[in-house]
Structure formats: C-alpha cells, structure tokens
Design a protein around this motif. Sequence first.
Motif, PDB file in Angstrom:
ATOM      1  N   LEU A  23      38.665  95.111  11.397  1.00  0.00           N
ATOM      2  CA  LEU A  23      37.355  95.107  10.745  1.00  0.00           C
ATOM      3  C   LEU A  23      36.671  96.453  10.865  1.00  0.00           C
ATOM      4  CD1 LEU A  23      35.979  91.590  11.774  1.00  0.00           C
ATOM      5  CD2 LEU A  23      36.800  92.303   9.532  1.00  0.00           C
ATOM      6  N   SER A  24      36.696  97.024  12.047  1.00  0.00           N
ATOM      7  CA  SER A  24      36.039  98.318  12.238  1.00  0.00           C
ATOM      8  C   SER A  24      36.717  99.401  11.396  1.00  0.00           C
ATOM      9  CB  SER A  24      36.055  98.707  13.720  1.00  0.00           C
ATOM     10  OG  SER A  24      37.376  98.766  14.212  1.00  0.00           O
ATOM     11  N   ARG A  25      38.022  99.352  11.315  1.00  0.00           N
ATOM     12  CA  ARG A  25      38.733 100.334  10.491  1.00  0.00           C
ATOM     13  C   ARG A  25      38.367 100.175   9.021  1.00  0.00           C
ATOM     14  NH1 ARG A  25      43.374 103.397  11.286  1.00  0.00           N
ATOM     15  NH2 ARG A  25      44.411 104.059   9.373  1.00  0.00           N
ATOM     16  N   LEU A  26      38.262  98.927   8.552  1.00  0.00           N
ATOM     17  CA  LEU A  26      37.902  98.681   7.160  1.00  0.00           C
ATOM     18  C   LEU A  26      36.512  99.238   6.854  1.00  0.00           C
ATOM     19  CD1 LEU A  26      38.451  97.342   4.418  1.00  0.00           C
ATOM     20  CD2 LEU A  26      37.496  95.225   5.365  1.00  0.00           C
ATOM     21  N   VAL A  27      35.557  98.990   7.731  1.00  0.00           N
ATOM     22  CA  VAL A  27      34.198  99.494   7.517  1.00  0.00           C
ATOM     23  C   VAL A  27      34.186 101.014   7.488  1.00  0.00           C
ATOM     24  CG1 VAL A  27      31.898  99.658   8.550  1.00  0.00           C
ATOM     25  CG2 VAL A  27      33.073  97.459   8.486  1.00  0.00           C
ATOM     26  N   MET A  28      34.879 101.639   8.420  1.00  0.00           N
ATOM     27  CA  MET A  28      34.837 103.097   8.521  1.00  0.00           C
ATOM     28  C   MET A  28      35.540 103.773   7.359  1.00  0.00           C
ATOM     29  SD  MET A  28      35.185 103.824  12.585  1.00  0.00           S
ATOM     30  CE  MET A  28      33.763 103.468  13.635  1.00  0.00           C
ATOM     31  N   THR A  29      36.693 103.268   6.968  1.00  0.00           N
ATOM     32  CA  THR A  29      37.389 103.882   5.838  1.00  0.00           C
ATOM     33  C   THR A  29      36.606 103.690   4.540  1.00  0.00           C
ATOM     34  OG1 THR A  29      38.704 101.852   5.611  1.00  0.00           O
ATOM     35  CG2 THR A  29      39.671 103.665   6.859  1.00  0.00           C
ATOM     36  N   LEU A  76      44.189 109.361  19.116  1.00  0.00           N
ATOM     37  CA  LEU A  76      44.804 108.085  19.468  1.00  0.00           C
ATOM     38  C   LEU A  76      43.792 107.137  20.099  1.00  0.00           C
ATOM     39  CD1 LEU A  76      48.280 109.091  20.973  1.00  0.00           C
ATOM     40  CD2 LEU A  76      47.884 107.710  18.938  1.00  0.00           C
ATOM     41  N   GLN A  77      43.012 107.648  21.057  1.00  0.00           N
ATOM     42  CA  GLN A  77      42.090 106.795  21.799  1.00  0.00           C
ATOM     43  C   GLN A  77      40.796 106.544  21.052  1.00  0.00           C
ATOM     44  OE1 GLN A  77      41.673 108.584  25.693  1.00  0.00           O
ATOM     45  NE2 GLN A  77      43.451 107.490  26.454  1.00  0.00           N
ATOM     46  N   TYR A  78      40.386 107.485  20.231  1.00  0.00           N
ATOM     47  CA  TYR A  78      39.140 107.355  19.465  1.00  0.00           C
ATOM     48  C   TYR A  78      39.460 107.582  17.991  1.00  0.00           C
ATOM     49  CZ  TYR A  78      37.152 107.980  24.117  1.00  0.00           C
ATOM     50  OH  TYR A  78      36.851 107.847  25.451  1.00  0.00           O
ATOM     51  N   ALA A  79      40.183 106.628  17.403  1.00  0.00           N
ATOM     52  CA  ALA A  79      40.604 106.782  16.008  1.00  0.00           C
ATOM     53  C   ALA A  79      39.421 106.955  15.073  1.00  0.00           C
ATOM     54  CB  ALA A  79      41.437 105.575  15.583  1.00  0.00           C
ATOM     55  N   GLU A  80      38.274 106.347  15.426  1.00  0.00           N
ATOM     56  CA  GLU A  80      37.087 106.456  14.580  1.00  0.00           C
ATOM     57  C   GLU A  80      36.549 107.877  14.511  1.00  0.00           C
ATOM     58  OE1 GLU A  80      36.311 105.190  18.712  1.00  0.00           O
ATOM     59  OE2 GLU A  80      37.454 104.347  17.061  1.00  0.00           O
ATOM     60  N   SER A  81      36.943 108.755  15.439  1.00  0.00           N
ATOM     61  CA  SER A  81      36.462 110.141  15.401  1.00  0.00           C
ATOM     62  C   SER A  81      36.970 110.869  14.158  1.00  0.00           C
ATOM     63  CB  SER A  81      36.903 110.892  16.663  1.00  0.00           C
ATOM     64  OG  SER A  81      38.317 111.029  16.712  1.00  0.00           O
ATOM     65  N   ILE A 125      50.594 111.982  14.385  1.00  0.00           N
ATOM     66  CA  ILE A 125      49.551 110.993  14.664  1.00  0.00           C
ATOM     67  C   ILE A 125      48.609 110.856  13.472  1.00  0.00           C
ATOM     68  CG2 ILE A 125      47.505 110.560  16.090  1.00  0.00           C
ATOM     69  CD1 ILE A 125      49.099 111.882  18.414  1.00  0.00           C
ATOM     70  N   LEU A 126      48.176 111.983  12.918  1.00  0.00           N
ATOM     71  CA  LEU A 126      47.272 111.948  11.768  1.00  0.00           C
ATOM     72  C   LEU A 126      47.930 111.275  10.566  1.00  0.00           C
ATOM     73  CD1 LEU A 126      45.758 115.549  12.009  1.00  0.00           C
ATOM     74  CD2 LEU A 126      44.562 113.399  12.452  1.00  0.00           C
ATOM     75  N   ASP A 127      49.200 111.559  10.361  1.00  0.00           N
ATOM     76  CA  ASP A 127      49.880 110.993   9.201  1.00  0.00           C
ATOM     77  C   ASP A 127      50.108 109.494   9.369  1.00  0.00           C
ATOM     78  OD1 ASP A 127      51.004 111.520   6.643  1.00  0.00           O
ATOM     79  OD2 ASP A 127      52.996 111.249   7.486  1.00  0.00           O
ATOM     80  N   GLU A 128      50.500 109.084  10.567  1.00  0.00           N
ATOM     81  CA  GLU A 128      50.782 107.667  10.802  1.00  0.00           C
ATOM     82  C   GLU A 128      49.520 106.810  10.729  1.00  0.00           C
ATOM     83  OE1 GLU A 128      52.574 104.760  14.333  1.00  0.00           O
ATOM     84  OE2 GLU A 128      52.552 106.942  14.593  1.00  0.00           O
ATOM     85  N   ARG A 129      48.404 107.323  11.233  1.00  0.00           N
ATOM     86  CA  ARG A 129      47.199 106.506  11.366  1.00  0.00           C
ATOM     87  C   ARG A 129      46.232 106.641  10.200  1.00  0.00           C
ATOM     88  NH1 ARG A 129      46.615 104.566  16.627  1.00  0.00           N
ATOM     89  NH2 ARG A 129      44.372 104.340  16.413  1.00  0.00           N
ATOM     90  N   PHE A 130      46.247 107.809   9.515  1.00  0.00           N
ATOM     91  CA  PHE A 130      45.201 108.043   8.515  1.00  0.00           C
ATOM     92  C   PHE A 130      45.712 108.513   7.153  1.00  0.00           C
ATOM     93  CE2 PHE A 130      43.645 109.278  12.788  1.00  0.00           C
ATOM     94  CZ  PHE A 130      42.721 108.273  12.972  1.00  0.00           C
ATOM     95  N   LEU A 131      46.698 109.383   7.096  1.00  0.00           N
ATOM     96  CA  LEU A 131      47.026 110.100   5.864  1.00  0.00           C
ATOM     97  C   LEU A 131      48.184 109.466   5.091  1.00  0.00           C
ATOM     98  CD1 LEU A 131      46.685 113.652   7.424  1.00  0.00           C
ATOM     99  CD2 LEU A 131      45.039 112.495   5.936  1.00  0.00           C
TER     100      LEU A 131
END
Length: 297
Positions: free
Chosen positions: A33-39, A206-211, A262-268
């Motif tokens: 849910l938090s990821r959906l809101v932030m993206t 990794l620890q603060y993906a929302e950053s 890390i950036l590619d796997e989690r965000f890009l």
Amino acid sequence: MDWLVTATGAALVLLILRDVFHTLWHPTRHGGLSRLVMTTLWRLSFVLGTRRTAAGLAGPLAMVSVVALWALTVAAGWALIYWPHIPDAFVYAGGLQPDDHAGLLDATYVSLVTLSTLGLGDVAPAEGWLRLLAPLEALVGFALLTATVSWILGIYPALARRRALALRLSHLSRTHPSKEQIDSPAGAAMLDGLATALSVAAVDFLQYAESYYFHDGDERTSLALQIGYALDIADEASEAGHRDVRLAATVLRSALEDLAGILDERFLHTQGPPRQALDAFARDHGRQAGTGDRALP
C-alpha cells in the motif's frame, strides 16, 4: 452477518499492520500500500509539470499520505469490529441513551478515541473480548505513532547522506582532477571513499525504499544527476599505473554495479546493464529537478 462485518474489520486491521511491518521494520521490503501511494504521487508530480515545488512535495506528501492511510484504515477496521456489537456490548456514561448512539458513526467515534489513546470513557466496551480488544487498539495506535516518528528520524539522515555524496561528486567534477592526480595514493583514497559512500547509499535504498521518491534539490545535490561522474572516474582510474588505484577503481565499479542493480530491481526495471539503469535513474530524477531528459555523460 454481524460476524462477517467484524471479520472484515479485522482483515483491514491485519492488512495495515502487515503493510506497516514491511515498510518500517522489514529491512529489505516495501509495503504494497505504501509503495502504491508513493509511486502514484511521484508519477503525478510529472503530470503537474517539472516545477521544483511540485517535485519537492512528492516525497513528504507521500509519507504524510501513507501515515494517514494507515491510521484511518486501522480506525475504520476497528470501527467495523465494534459496530455489530453496539449498543448491547457497551456501557454508556450517564446522560447518553444507548439506542441513540448505536450507529456506524458512533463505532467510528469509539475507535478513534481508543486509537488516539484519549480514553474519554463516555462509551466503553463491557463484554470480555471487547474489553481486551480495545486496549490492543490503543497499543496499536501508540506503536503507529512511535513507528512514524522513527521512520521520519531514519529517512532524513539517509537523504542527507545521499545528497552529501552527490555534492562530493559535484566538487570532483567541477575541479576535475588530472590523470596524474588520480594515479596516486591520494587518488586511491579518494576512490575508496566514493566506493564506501556509494555502498552506504545502496543500503539506504534497501532499508528506506521510500527515499527514492524524494527530490534532492538542485543539480549539485542530486545523486541521480551526479553519479555519471563516478562512472567516468572509475573508467579512467582503471587504466592507471598505480596498482592501488586500479584496485580502488575495481571496488568503485563494483559499488556502482550494486547500486544500479538495487535501483533497477526495486524502481526502474530496465533489466539492462548498470549504465542503462543509472541513466534511467538520472532521467527519472532529472525530470523532477526540471532538467528534462538529461542522460548520463
């Protein structure tokens, strides 16, 4: 039917607690849910334009929205748990007529008062299991408050470290050390320092993906826009004559590859080589900084 409503409320509470756990306490996960809101808010800032004001609000507004979503959904879930049992399973203060306070709005009132730990006592549970459940909601409310404070205290130092690394790269790119300066013990130490800082930045993502969804200010403090120089200096140092410099360049290259992965796997999700992932990182944050589709050098 009453127990179906109660079960629905319990499911909402468990859903939010799971999201809180994965967002705040699981070191390598990010709640759904938090990821959906932030993206969503991050992409919405593109629609609003490339003005820095809109971009700068994306991260902080996303955190506020996530916390509000957590709190309101938990309150709604507990309200659904209470609602089928009002007024029979509750006691009321003098002057209150139970039949006049037996709706969903009243259940929501009880839930909000309990979650916020106010404990006004004008409406209180009387049945045994509800008397145990109400303090549990208060504990969840207190835990949510302290977890939110810890989240804020954790993410802003991570942002400061990332921006400090970007500023360091900006200083190096503006002074542009010569090949002779890089091919020296001082150059090896400089490369080691950059590799260490990049490793810290990778752990922070990794620890603060929302950053990731926070704007880094101007170009000098944007890691996305400065990281291209780290790639260039690693390539240049790999051809140095000093073996310590070549070793440091190899370590720096590995740190860049880990960060890109890390950036590619989690965000890009480019599924390309490190330079392609870092180029996408630069474009993504370059639009937030109002610099258009700037790519890495």
